[in-house]
Design an enzyme around this catalytic site. Structure first.
Site, mmCIF file in Angstrom:
data_model
loop_
_atom_site.group_PDB
_atom_site.id
_atom_site.type_symbol
_atom_site.label_atom_id
_atom_site.label_comp_id
_atom_site.label_asym_id
_atom_site.label_seq_id
_atom_site.Cartn_x
_atom_site.Cartn_y
_atom_site.Cartn_z
ATOM 1 N N ARG A 141 3.629 -55.480 29.378
ATOM 2 C CA ARG A 141 3.605 -56.846 28.825
ATOM 3 C C ARG A 141 2.722 -56.931 27.578
ATOM 4 O O ARG A 141 2.672 -57.972 26.923
ATOM 5 C CB ARG A 141 3.093 -57.849 29.880
ATOM 6 C CG ARG A 141 4.021 -58.024 31.069
ATOM 7 C CD ARG A 141 3.427 -58.946 32.118
ATOM 8 N NE ARG A 141 3.720 -60.340 31.895
ATOM 9 C CZ ARG A 141 4.635 -61.046 32.584
ATOM 10 N NH1 ARG A 141 5.328 -60.503 33.551
ATOM 11 N NH2 ARG A 141 4.834 -62.310 32.321
ATOM 12 N N TYR A 144 3.746 -58.197 24.010
ATOM 13 C CA TYR A 144 3.829 -59.664 23.874
ATOM 14 C C TYR A 144 2.432 -60.276 23.911
ATOM 15 O O TYR A 144 2.034 -61.006 23.004
ATOM 16 C CB TYR A 144 4.692 -60.205 25.006
ATOM 17 C CG TYR A 144 4.947 -61.697 24.960
ATOM 18 C CD1 TYR A 144 5.805 -62.252 24.021
ATOM 19 C CD2 TYR A 144 4.341 -62.551 25.874
ATOM 20 C CE1 TYR A 144 6.061 -63.619 23.999
ATOM 21 C CE2 TYR A 144 4.595 -63.922 25.862
ATOM 22 C CZ TYR A 144 5.451 -64.451 24.917
ATOM 23 O OH TYR A 144 5.701 -65.802 24.898
ATOM 24 N N GLY A 206 7.431 -63.159 46.348
ATOM 25 C CA GLY A 206 7.647 -64.538 45.905
ATOM 26 C C GLY A 206 6.428 -65.431 46.080
ATOM 27 O O GLY A 206 6.519 -66.641 45.906
HETATM 28 P P1 NAD Z 1 13.603 -67.869 22.527
HETATM 29 O O1 NAD Z 1 13.731 -66.406 22.735
HETATM 30 O O2 NAD Z 1 14.717 -68.756 22.962
HETATM 31 O O3 NAD Z 1 13.323 -68.195 20.996
HETATM 32 C C1 NAD Z 1 12.722 -67.312 20.106
HETATM 33 C C2 NAD Z 1 13.491 -67.366 18.791
HETATM 34 O O4 NAD Z 1 12.877 -66.509 17.833
HETATM 35 C C3 NAD Z 1 14.943 -66.899 18.936
HETATM 36 O O5 NAD Z 1 15.822 -67.798 18.282
HETATM 37 C C4 NAD Z 1 14.944 -65.535 18.256
HETATM 38 O O6 NAD Z 1 16.213 -65.157 17.748
HETATM 39 C C5 NAD Z 1 13.885 -65.741 17.187
HETATM 40 N N1 NAD Z 1 13.285 -64.495 16.717
HETATM 41 C C6 NAD Z 1 12.822 -63.463 17.478
HETATM 42 N N2 NAD Z 1 12.340 -62.495 16.681
HETATM 43 C C7 NAD Z 1 12.477 -62.924 15.405
HETATM 44 C C8 NAD Z 1 12.185 -62.357 14.129
HETATM 45 N N3 NAD Z 1 11.624 -61.144 14.021
HETATM 46 N N4 NAD Z 1 12.482 -63.071 13.014
HETATM 47 C C9 NAD Z 1 13.063 -64.302 13.108
HETATM 48 N N5 NAD Z 1 13.385 -64.879 14.278
HETATM 49 C C10 NAD Z 1 13.080 -64.205 15.427
HETATM 50 O O7 NAD Z 1 12.236 -68.309 23.232
HETATM 51 P P2 NAD Z 1 11.555 -69.746 23.399
HETATM 52 O O8 NAD Z 1 11.340 -69.962 24.834
HETATM 53 O O9 NAD Z 1 12.251 -70.772 22.586
HETATM 54 O O10 NAD Z 1 10.123 -69.456 22.756
HETATM 55 C C11 NAD Z 1 9.760 -69.933 21.467
HETATM 56 C C12 NAD Z 1 8.300 -69.599 21.196
HETATM 57 O O11 NAD Z 1 7.472 -70.221 22.191
HETATM 58 C C13 NAD Z 1 7.998 -68.104 21.244
HETATM 59 O O12 NAD Z 1 7.077 -67.788 20.235
HETATM 60 C C14 NAD Z 1 7.366 -67.915 22.605
HETATM 61 O O13 NAD Z 1 6.491 -66.832 22.627
HETATM 62 C C15 NAD Z 1 6.655 -69.244 22.809
HETATM 63 N N6 NAD Z 1 6.479 -69.523 24.249
HETATM 64 C C16 NAD Z 1 7.527 -69.976 24.998
HETATM 65 C C17 NAD Z 1 7.341 -70.186 26.362
HETATM 66 C C18 NAD Z 1 8.439 -70.726 27.238
HETATM 67 O O14 NAD Z 1 8.234 -70.849 28.442
HETATM 68 N N7 NAD Z 1 9.597 -71.083 26.723
HETATM 69 C C19 NAD Z 1 6.092 -69.931 26.947
HETATM 70 C C20 NAD Z 1 5.061 -69.460 26.150
HETATM 71 C C21 NAD Z 1 5.263 -69.267 24.799
HETATM 72 N N1 UDP Z 2 11.002 -63.791 38.694
HETATM 73 C C1 UDP Z 2 11.727 -63.595 39.862
HETATM 74 N N2 UDP Z 2 13.075 -63.420 39.766
HETATM 75 C C2 UDP Z 2 13.743 -63.451 38.575
HETATM 76 C C3 UDP Z 2 13.007 -63.667 37.384
HETATM 77 C C4 UDP Z 2 11.630 -63.830 37.473
HETATM 78 O O1 UDP Z 2 11.168 -63.580 40.965
HETATM 79 O O2 UDP Z 2 14.982 -63.296 38.592
HETATM 80 C C5 UDP Z 2 9.543 -64.007 38.807
HETATM 81 C C6 UDP Z 2 8.712 -63.093 37.917
HETATM 82 O O3 UDP Z 2 8.429 -61.882 38.577
HETATM 83 C C7 UDP Z 2 7.469 -63.935 37.695
HETATM 84 C C8 UDP Z 2 7.993 -65.369 37.703
HETATM 85 O O4 UDP Z 2 9.264 -65.315 38.350
HETATM 86 O O5 UDP Z 2 6.567 -63.785 38.754
HETATM 87 C C9 UDP Z 2 8.173 -65.973 36.312
HETATM 88 O O6 UDP Z 2 8.902 -65.040 35.539
HETATM 89 P P1 UDP Z 2 9.442 -65.341 34.080
HETATM 90 O O7 UDP Z 2 10.174 -64.103 33.638
HETATM 91 O O8 UDP Z 2 10.173 -66.625 34.072
HETATM 92 O O9 UDP Z 2 8.165 -65.568 33.161
HETATM 93 P P2 UDP Z 2 6.626 -65.091 33.182
HETATM 94 O O10 UDP Z 2 5.889 -66.294 33.624
HETATM 95 O O11 UDP Z 2 6.425 -63.955 34.131
HETATM 96 O O12 UDP Z 2 6.384 -64.708 31.774
#
Ligand code: NAD
Ligand code: UDP
Length: 320
Positions: A141, A144, A206
């Site tokens: 991980r 990221y 879980g």
């Molecule tokens: P997502 O994967 O749907 O969106 C990410 C977008 O970025 C996509 O459209 C992808 O094509 C684009 N992208 C990826 N690499 C790129 C690059 N090199 N150049 C240009 N575009 C690029 O994910 P999301 O859930 O919409 O997440 C959006 C942001 O929010 C991310 O930065 C993510 O880390 C952050 N975030 C989201 C969550 C969540 O739960 N959704 C949680 C924590 C952080």
């Molecule tokens: N998870 C799961 N089954 C799935 C996908 C995810 O049990 O099919 C679990 C995963 O192991 C984690 C939690 O659900 O404990 C949330 O996972 P997710 O990938 O949504 O995001 P994370 O919070 O881990 O970034």
């Protein structure tokens, strides 16, 4: 009216942000390389005169004239960010450098989409912003987590060294319409599995916990953060503090969809955090924000979305 750049604008959160800021009257530049995002997410916005789509990879510099930047470009699902981990960390680090360079040149305000993953597998629960986290720097991980931590560091250094106007939000697990069917994150996986009566794949036993925020609440929090006074940089947690075990979520989704699906157990991925729940006191105090949409309501909307997608009515049929 502002000219606003949204990197990752064709993704799940980005497309909702484009929609909201367009509705508020701004000029929107949506930048994406379509790695995990899709044109389908923003197709309905393409004819709008104040909407522009730019296919670009944010690891390369870009020259635009804008007032604000929301830097969201980065795959967010563990399956997708682990697909090409070197590209993931490049996206976070080079993406931050390129958007900060742009912000510095045109004196734009920039908001970084950071993550609860900066806390790693936390030993403090719930997680306040003051907690520095417990991240494995060499695990699967890390591309990221460390990429996002480096991006936070860059935001603060550009602010201190070059007076760039920066904001950092730490986003906790968010769900809703326009998550990709193959996204791999837990809410979309379980709903798609339940609707298609396939086994529900619970990783580990879980008992690990997460706290799920509906997308509309998240977008509201992010936009409020951008509007705070210049001397408030964050980081600020945005998320829903209602905590569930993953098995509870699976059972709830089976009930809500009326599915015949059975729960099966799969190995827990390496470094999967045991517990996660945001402390949102800072967001309450500084943004006047707290989530409004209960899980049941948000999940109903998300189920309706995936039902339409699975029925072949397209990703955006819920917008019709
Ligand atoms: P997502 O994967 O749907 O969106 C990410 C977008 O970025 C996509 O459209 C992808 O094509 C684009 N992208 C990826 N690499 C790129 C690059 N090199 N150049 C240009 N575009 C690029 O994910 P999301 O859930 O919409 O997440 C959006 C942001 O929010 C991310 O930065 C993510 O880390 C952050 N975030 C989201 C969550 C969540 O739960 N959704 C949680 C924590 C952080
Ligand atoms: N998870 C799961 N089954 C799935 C996908 C995810 O049990 O099919 C679990 C995963 O192991 C984690 C939690 O659900 O404990 C949330 O996972 P997710 O990938 O949504 O995001 P994370 O919070 O881990 O970034």
């Amino acid at each position: 009216m502002k000219r606003i750049l949204i990197t990752g604008g064709a993704g799940f959160l980005g497309s909702h942000l484009c929609e909201r800021l367009l509705a508020e009257g701004h000029d929107i530049l949506c930048l994406d390389n379509f790695f995990t995002g899709s044109k389908d997410n923003i197709r309905h916005l393409l004819p709008h005169p104040r909407f522009e789509l730019i296919r670009h990879d944010i690891i390369n510099p870009i020259y635009l004239e804008i007032d604000e930047i929301y830097n969201l470009a980065c795959p967010a699902s563990p399956v997708h960010y682990q697909f090409n981990p070197i590209k993931t960390i490049k996206t976070s680090v080079m993406g931050a450098i390129n958007t900060l360079g742009l912000a510095k040149r045109v004196k734009a305000k920039i908001l970084q989409a950071s993550t609860s993953e900066v806390y790693g597998d936390p030993e403090v629960h719930p997680q306040p912003e003051a907690y520095w986290g417990r991240v494995n720097p060499i695990g699967i991980r890390s591309c990221y987590d460390e990429g996002k931590r480096a991006a936070e560091c860059l935001m603060m250094d550009y602010h201190r060294q070059n007076q760039v106007n920066v904001k950092i939000v730490r986003i906790f697990n968010t769900y809703g319409p326009r998550m990709a069917v193959n996204d791999g994150r837990v809410v979309s996986n379980f709903i798609v599995q339940a609707l298609t009566h396939q086994d529900i794949t619970v990783y580990g036993d879980g008992s690990q916990t997460r706290s799920f925020c509906y997308v509309d609440d998240m977008i509201d929090g992010i936009i409020r953060m951008m509007a705070t006074p210049d001397d408030f940089l964050g980081p600020v947690n945005i998320g829903n503090p209602r905590e569930f075990t993953i098995i509870e979520l699976a059972e709830r989704l089976i009930r809500m969809t009326g599915s015949r699906a059975k729960i099966i157990f799969r190995p827990l991925p390496q470094d999967d955090p045991v517990q996660r729940k945001p402390d949102i006191r800072l967001a309450r105090e500084t943004l006047g924000w707290q989530p409004k949409i209960p899980l049941e309501e948000g999940i109903e909307k998300t189920i309706a979305y995936f039902r339409a997608v699975i029925a072949g009515k397209g990703r955006n049929s819920h917008d019709a």
